[in-house]
Design an enzyme around this catalytic site. Structure first.
Site, PDB file in Angstrom:
ATOM      1  N   THR A   1     -81.618  90.086 -54.669  1.00 26.63           N
ATOM      2  CA  THR A   1     -81.576  89.970 -56.109  1.00 26.63           C
ATOM      3  C   THR A   1     -80.911  91.179 -56.756  1.00 26.63           C
ATOM      4  OG1 THR A   1     -83.782  90.880 -56.142  1.00 26.63           O
ATOM      5  CG2 THR A   1     -83.596  88.501 -56.356  1.00 26.63           C
TER       6      THR A   1
ATOM      7  N   ARG B   1     -80.045  98.593 -51.963  1.00 27.58           N
ATOM      8  CA  ARG B   1     -80.880  99.747 -52.319  1.00 27.58           C
ATOM      9  C   ARG B   1     -81.300 100.466 -51.048  1.00 27.58           C
ATOM     10  NH1 ARG B   1     -84.896  97.620 -57.166  1.00 27.58           N
ATOM     11  NH2 ARG B   1     -83.177  96.746 -58.346  1.00 27.58           N
TER      12      ARG B   1
ATOM     13  N   SER C   1     -82.880 100.729 -60.089  1.00 26.02           N
ATOM     14  CA  SER C   1     -83.813 100.230 -61.097  1.00 26.02           C
ATOM     15  C   SER C   1     -85.035 101.128 -61.261  1.00 26.02           C
ATOM     16  CB  SER C   1     -84.201  98.795 -60.755  1.00 26.02           C
ATOM     17  OG  SER C   1     -84.932  98.242 -61.804  1.00 26.02           O
ATOM     18  N   HIS C   2     -86.213 100.580 -61.002  1.00 29.27           N
ATOM     19  CA  HIS C   2     -87.456 101.297 -61.259  1.00 29.27           C
ATOM     20  C   HIS C   2     -87.880 102.169 -60.079  1.00 29.27           C
ATOM     21  CE1 HIS C   2     -87.915  97.462 -59.375  1.00 29.27           C
ATOM     22  NE2 HIS C   2     -88.983  97.934 -58.768  1.00 29.27           N
TER      23      HIS C   2
ATOM     24  N   LYS D   1     -74.983  97.568 -57.354  1.00 29.19           N
ATOM     25  CA  LYS D   1     -74.922  96.111 -57.434  1.00 29.19           C
ATOM     26  C   LYS D   1     -73.652  95.691 -58.157  1.00 29.19           C
ATOM     27  CE  LYS D   1     -77.973  96.043 -61.481  1.00 29.19           C
ATOM     28  NZ  LYS D   1     -79.148  95.485 -62.133  1.00 29.19           N
TER      29      LYS D   1
ATOM     30  N   ASP E   1     -87.399 100.895 -67.919  1.00 22.77           N
ATOM     31  CA  ASP E   1     -87.313 101.404 -66.550  1.00 22.77           C
ATOM     32  C   ASP E   1     -86.031 102.200 -66.295  1.00 22.77           C
ATOM     33  OD1 ASP E   1     -85.550  99.256 -66.550  1.00 22.77           O
ATOM     34  OD2 ASP E   1     -85.907  98.815 -64.427  1.00 22.77           O
TER      35      ASP E   1
ATOM     36  N   ASP F   1     -83.052 101.655 -65.127  1.00 25.84           N
ATOM     37  CA  ASP F   1     -81.745 101.167 -65.584  1.00 25.84           C
ATOM     38  C   ASP F   1     -81.826 100.403 -66.901  1.00 25.84           C
ATOM     39  OD1 ASP F   1     -83.122  99.133 -64.270  1.00 25.84           O
ATOM     40  OD2 ASP F   1     -81.296  98.069 -63.739  1.00 25.84           O
TER      41      ASP F   1
ATOM     42  N   ASP G   1     -83.470  97.681 -67.968  1.00 23.06           N
ATOM     43  CA  ASP G   1     -83.572  96.238 -68.145  1.00 23.06           C
ATOM     44  C   ASP G   1     -85.017  95.753 -68.258  1.00 23.06           C
ATOM     45  OD1 ASP G   1     -84.128  96.677 -65.503  1.00 23.06           O
ATOM     46  OD2 ASP G   1     -82.644  95.263 -64.707  1.00 23.06           O
ATOM     47  N   ARG G   2     -85.990  96.622 -67.969  1.00 19.10           N
ATOM     48  CA  ARG G   2     -87.390  96.189 -68.075  1.00 19.10           C
ATOM     49  C   ARG G   2     -88.011  96.700 -69.367  1.00 19.10           C
ATOM     50  NH1 ARG G   2     -90.311  96.110 -62.254  1.00 19.10           N
ATOM     51  NH2 ARG G   2     -88.558  95.214 -61.123  1.00 19.10           N
TER      52      ARG G   2
ATOM     53  N   THR H   1     -87.375  84.097 -58.278  1.00 20.13           N
ATOM     54  CA  THR H   1     -87.321  85.467 -58.789  1.00 20.13           C
ATOM     55  C   THR H   1     -85.881  85.994 -58.789  1.00 20.13           C
ATOM     56  OG1 THR H   1     -89.552  85.923 -58.083  1.00 20.13           O
ATOM     57  CG2 THR H   1     -88.093  87.813 -58.245  1.00 20.13           C
TER      58      THR H   1
ATOM     59  N   GLU I   1     -89.429  87.211 -66.746  1.00 23.03           N
ATOM     60  CA  GLU I   1     -90.155  87.331 -65.498  1.00 23.03           C
ATOM     61  C   GLU I   1     -91.436  88.118 -65.748  1.00 23.03           C
ATOM     62  OE1 GLU I   1     -87.371  87.544 -61.829  1.00 23.03           O
ATOM     63  OE2 GLU I   1     -86.869  89.236 -63.095  1.00 23.03           O
ATOM     64  N   GLU I   2     -92.393  87.908 -64.841  1.00 20.36           N
ATOM     65  CA  GLU I   2     -93.664  88.630 -64.972  1.00 20.36           C
ATOM     66  C   GLU I   2     -93.492  90.132 -64.752  1.00 20.36           C
ATOM     67  OE1 GLU I   2     -94.550  90.137 -61.949  1.00 20.36           O
ATOM     68  OE2 GLU I   2     -92.816  89.078 -61.131  1.00 20.36           O
ATOM     69  N   SER I   3     -92.385  90.516 -64.122  1.00 17.85           N
ATOM     70  CA  SER I   3     -92.173  91.908 -63.721  1.00 17.85           C
ATOM     71  C   SER I   3     -91.570  92.735 -64.863  1.00 17.85           C
ATOM     72  CB  SER I   3     -91.256  91.940 -62.507  1.00 17.85           C
ATOM     73  OG  SER I   3     -90.067  91.217 -62.773  1.00 17.85           O
TER      74      SER I   3
ATOM     75  N   LYS J   1     -81.659  91.015 -67.873  1.00 17.51           N
ATOM     76  CA  LYS J   1     -82.809  91.252 -68.735  1.00 17.51           C
ATOM     77  C   LYS J   1     -82.534  92.525 -69.538  1.00 17.51           C
ATOM     78  CE  LYS J   1     -85.513  93.125 -64.837  1.00 17.51           C
ATOM     79  NZ  LYS J   1     -84.975  92.651 -63.562  1.00 17.51           N
TER      80      LYS J   1
ATOM     81  N   ARG K   1     -96.507  90.802 -52.630  1.00 19.10           N
ATOM     82  CA  ARG K   1     -96.941  90.610 -54.009  1.00 19.10           C
ATOM     83  C   ARG K   1     -97.829  89.374 -54.068  1.00 19.10           C
ATOM     84  NH1 ARG K   1     -93.768  94.419 -56.128  1.00 19.10           N
ATOM     85  NH2 ARG K   1     -91.494  94.339 -55.996  1.00 19.10           N
TER      86      ARG K   1
HETATM   87  C1  VG1 Z   1     -88.546  92.757 -58.439  1.00 22.39           C
HETATM   88  C2  VG1 Z   1     -89.227  91.839 -59.437  1.00 22.39           C
HETATM   89  C3  VG1 Z   1     -88.264  90.774 -59.885  1.00 22.39           C
HETATM   90  C4  VG1 Z   1     -86.993  91.442 -60.456  1.00 22.39           C
HETATM   91  C5  VG1 Z   1     -86.406  92.411 -59.447  1.00 22.39           C
HETATM   92  C6  VG1 Z   1     -85.259  93.204 -60.043  1.00 22.39           C
HETATM   93  O1  VG1 Z   1     -88.127  92.015 -57.337  1.00 22.39           O
HETATM   94  O2  VG1 Z   1     -90.382  91.268 -58.875  1.00 22.39           O
HETATM   95  O3  VG1 Z   1     -88.886  89.949 -60.832  1.00 22.39           O
HETATM   96  O4  VG1 Z   1     -86.044  90.470 -60.772  1.00 22.39           O
HETATM   97  O5  VG1 Z   1     -87.402  93.342 -59.040  1.00 22.39           O
HETATM   98  O6  VG1 Z   1     -85.705  93.962 -61.105  1.00 22.39           O
HETATM   99  P1  VG1 Z   1     -88.966  91.949 -55.974  1.00 22.39           P
HETATM  100  O7  VG1 Z   1     -88.123  91.126 -55.049  1.00 22.39           O
HETATM  101  O8  VG1 Z   1     -89.189  93.364 -55.508  1.00 22.39           O
HETATM  102  O9  VG1 Z   1     -90.252  91.290 -56.323  1.00 22.39           O
HETATM  103  V1  VG1 Z   1     -85.026  95.453 -61.486  1.00 22.39           V
HETATM  104  O10 VG1 Z   1     -85.645  95.992 -62.862  1.00 22.39           O
HETATM  105  O11 VG1 Z   1     -84.047  95.681 -60.311  1.00 22.39           O
HETATM  106  O12 VG1 Z   1     -83.724  95.534 -62.142  1.00 22.39           O
HETATM  107 CO    CO Z   2     -84.468  97.547 -63.715  1.00 21.37          CO
END
Ligand code: VG1
Ligand code: CO
Length: 543
Positions: A18, A22, A113-114, A126, A277, A279, A281-282, A344, A363-365, A376, A496
């Site tokens: 996704t 990383r 990301s986070h 990415k 977060d 980058d 997006d959260r 996801t 998303e829930e995240s 996002k 998870r």
């Molecule tokens: C996590 C989250 C998912 C999100 C992904 C990228 O993925 O659960 O909802 O899309 O991070 O978010 P995973 O596979 O670890 O559950 V982030 O803020 O990269 O930009």
């Molecule tokens: Co992010």
């Protein structure tokens, strides 16, 4: 200008899921490693010659050296132009917006990301396509295959390019344009939200804190909240992007944004709190003494979109990722608009957005977004809430209470078990999969299984299918348990467990979430044997 064709020595070994690739910084610094992946991206889009590429990152350690390498490679690979964020900074949503605005062939975003940053922490890369969203699986599969078979990469020699001032320079035959992405992004937001209404809210005794967590949104938030909307100076915390995020986890949740949570979750705290977060997006949304779960946030935004200028014409539809709670489904049903359930990851929303089948998604995240871009967008969600508060003159807690009164409440939690043994984790999921027929007929006191499966998605736009996206167990009272493995961790595996329960009775809607869900939590622990099999006494993160 000489183009060097250099043999690659280090092969990337992660199938981009996704969120691209990383890995630890040390892995990325191996000779030829970053170069291999970048060349694989360029080779996977052979039509790139003579086109424009967007480039920037979240400011984490290794951002700037990586940008210099990618610029020299882009020049050797015959791009016409690369547009780079000033100081090498681009939030993921800003990158998405800029790819779209400048009709670029795509963009390279440097971020994990986070995940934490620093010499011993994580780095990531990415590729987003021309629609501004994460590349589709057929491109990422190609990148992966090329990265396994690559034998050379192309690069020119040059001095460092100066990224500190906006303007255009040449690099070989290629142009490098440095842009101020902050003002471009602020303008985009200004077009969607009622800035003057938010400004009068903030002028009127309404206090807020935004925690940028020393990550990418600091400069954007200072400009938007403090300069344009008049929030008190100092409302933006940790505004300076730092290569190691000040040593923290730039993850806006109850565990990692604890200082902010402690400041807001009291009776005399500020009216509003939010964080974003690494980058950008959260988002996390808080009101005085009130935490808004991301799933609820999506449901509230859907129910109230008609109050926001950018969405006043109504919504085409909404979408949520499978593990996200069913709260938004109830709203969509009442609004009589379609609600899609996707695997996801944002790329699945991209297809629906491109086809104009949905307007909002989440998303829930801690992620939500809309048709304005194809990622996002943390600050967008926060502005949506501020606009809603300005419009209704209600508190966050009141908005939540009224929402649950009207639609019922979906108690929701996610339990993460991090850095567990990867092969044991895969075996656990495999075992759950094989036990599905038996689980289907199971019953635990008031919880009787209605259905269970391993989620498979058929994309309604292009009919592509994605299977094995998570084990879901649906109970006959509307409760759910979902199990899946993370695709973004960099150490071992992360399991998870997503748990939710519907409560329609307003008298039972103010319980503590973990207590409301304890019966289901126990069922999930029984089914996985997580405590015994992985010797864990509790989840690492509870949200
Ligand atoms: C996590 C989250 C998912 C999100 C992904 C990228 O993925 O659960 O909802 O899309 O991070 O978010 P995973 O596979 O670890 O559950 V982030 O803020 O990269 O930009
Ligand atoms: Co992010």
């Amino acid at each position: 200008m000489q183009v060097n064709s250099i043999p690659t020595t280090a092969y990337t070994d992660q199938k981009p899921g996704t969120s691209g690739l990383r890995k630890k910084v040390k892995t990325f610094k191996q000779k030829g490693y970053l170069e291999n992946f970048v060349q694989a991206i360029f080779d996977a889009i052979p039509e790139h010659k003579g086109t424009t590429l967007i480039l920037g990152g979240d400011g984490r350690y290794y951002n700037l050296p990586a940008i210099q390498i990618i610029l020299r490679m882009a020049a050797a690979n015959d791009f016409k132009k690369v547009i780079v964020g000033q100081h090498g900074i681009l939030s993921t949503p800003a990158a998405s917006a800029i790819i779209r605005k400048y009709k670029a062939i795509g963009g390279i975003i440097l971020s994990a990301s986070h995940n934490p940053g620093g010499p011993d922490e994580d780095f990531g890369i990415k590729f987003n396509s021309a629609n501004g969203g994460p590349a589709a699986e057929k491109i990422t599969d190609k990148i992966y295959t090329y990265s396994k078979n690559i034998f050379r990469y192309l690069i020119i020699n040059s001095d460092k390019i100066n990224l500190d001032e906006p303007g255009t320079q040449s690099l070989g035959k290629m142009q490098v344009e440095v842009i101020d992405s902050v003002s471009e992004y602020a303008e985009l937001m200004n077009g969607l939200f009622d800035f003057s209404k938010i400004k009068s809210l903030l002028d009127n005794d309404f206090s807020m804190i935004f925690d940028a967590m020393h990550a990418v949104t600091g400069p954007y938030a200072k400009e938007i909240f403090e300069n344009r909307l008049g929030a008190a100076k100092g409302s933006v915390w940790n505004a300076k992007p730092l290569p190691d995020f000040g040593g923290g986890h730039p993850d806006p949740n109850l565990t990692h944004a604890k200082k902010l949570v402690d400041a807001i979750m009291t009776d005399n705290g500020p009216d509003f709190g939010a964080a974003s977060d690494g980058d950008g997006d959260r988002n996390m949304i808080l009101g005085r003494n009130c935490f808004v779960s991301p799933s609820d946030s999506l449901a509230v935004m859907t129910a109230n979109a008609d109050k926001i200028p950018g969405y006043a014409k109504g919504l085409k539809g909404v979408a949520r990722s499978m593990p996200t709670s069913l709260a938004v489904d109830r709203v969509a049903e009442q609004l009589n608009i379609p609600c899609f359930e996707t695997p996801t990851g944002w790329k699945f929303f991209g297809n629906l957005l491109d086809a104009d089948m949905i307007t909002l998604c989440g998303e829930e995240s801690f992620g939500s977004g809309s048709s304005h871009i194809r990622e996002k967008d943390g600050l967008w969600a926060i502005l949506f809430w501020l606009n809603l508060l300005a419009e209704t003159k209600k508190s966050v807690a009141d908005i939540m209470k009224e929402h649950w009164d009207r639609f019922g409440r979906n108690y929701y939690t996610r339990h993460d078990y991090e850095a567990i043994d990867a092969s044991k984790a895969a075996a656990l999921i495999e075992q759950l999969r094989s036990r599905l027929p038996e689980i289907k007929t199971s019953e635990w006191s008031e919880y009787k299984v209605q259905d269970c499966d391993d989620f498979e998605y058929i994309d309604p736009v292009d009919n592509s299918s994605s299977s094995q996206q998570g084990i879901r167990i649906l109970f006959d009272n509307g409760s759910r348990i979902v199990f899946r493995l993370s695709g973004t961790g960099t150490v071992g595996a992360t399991l998870r467990i997503y748990i939710e329960k519907y409560e329609g009775n307003p008298d039972k809607q103010d319980m503590d979430t973990q207590i409301a869900l304890q019966g289901l939590i126990r069922i999930a622990e029984d089914l996985t044997g997580i405590k015994q099999n992985f010797e864990r006494s509790a989840p690492d993160v509870i949200t």
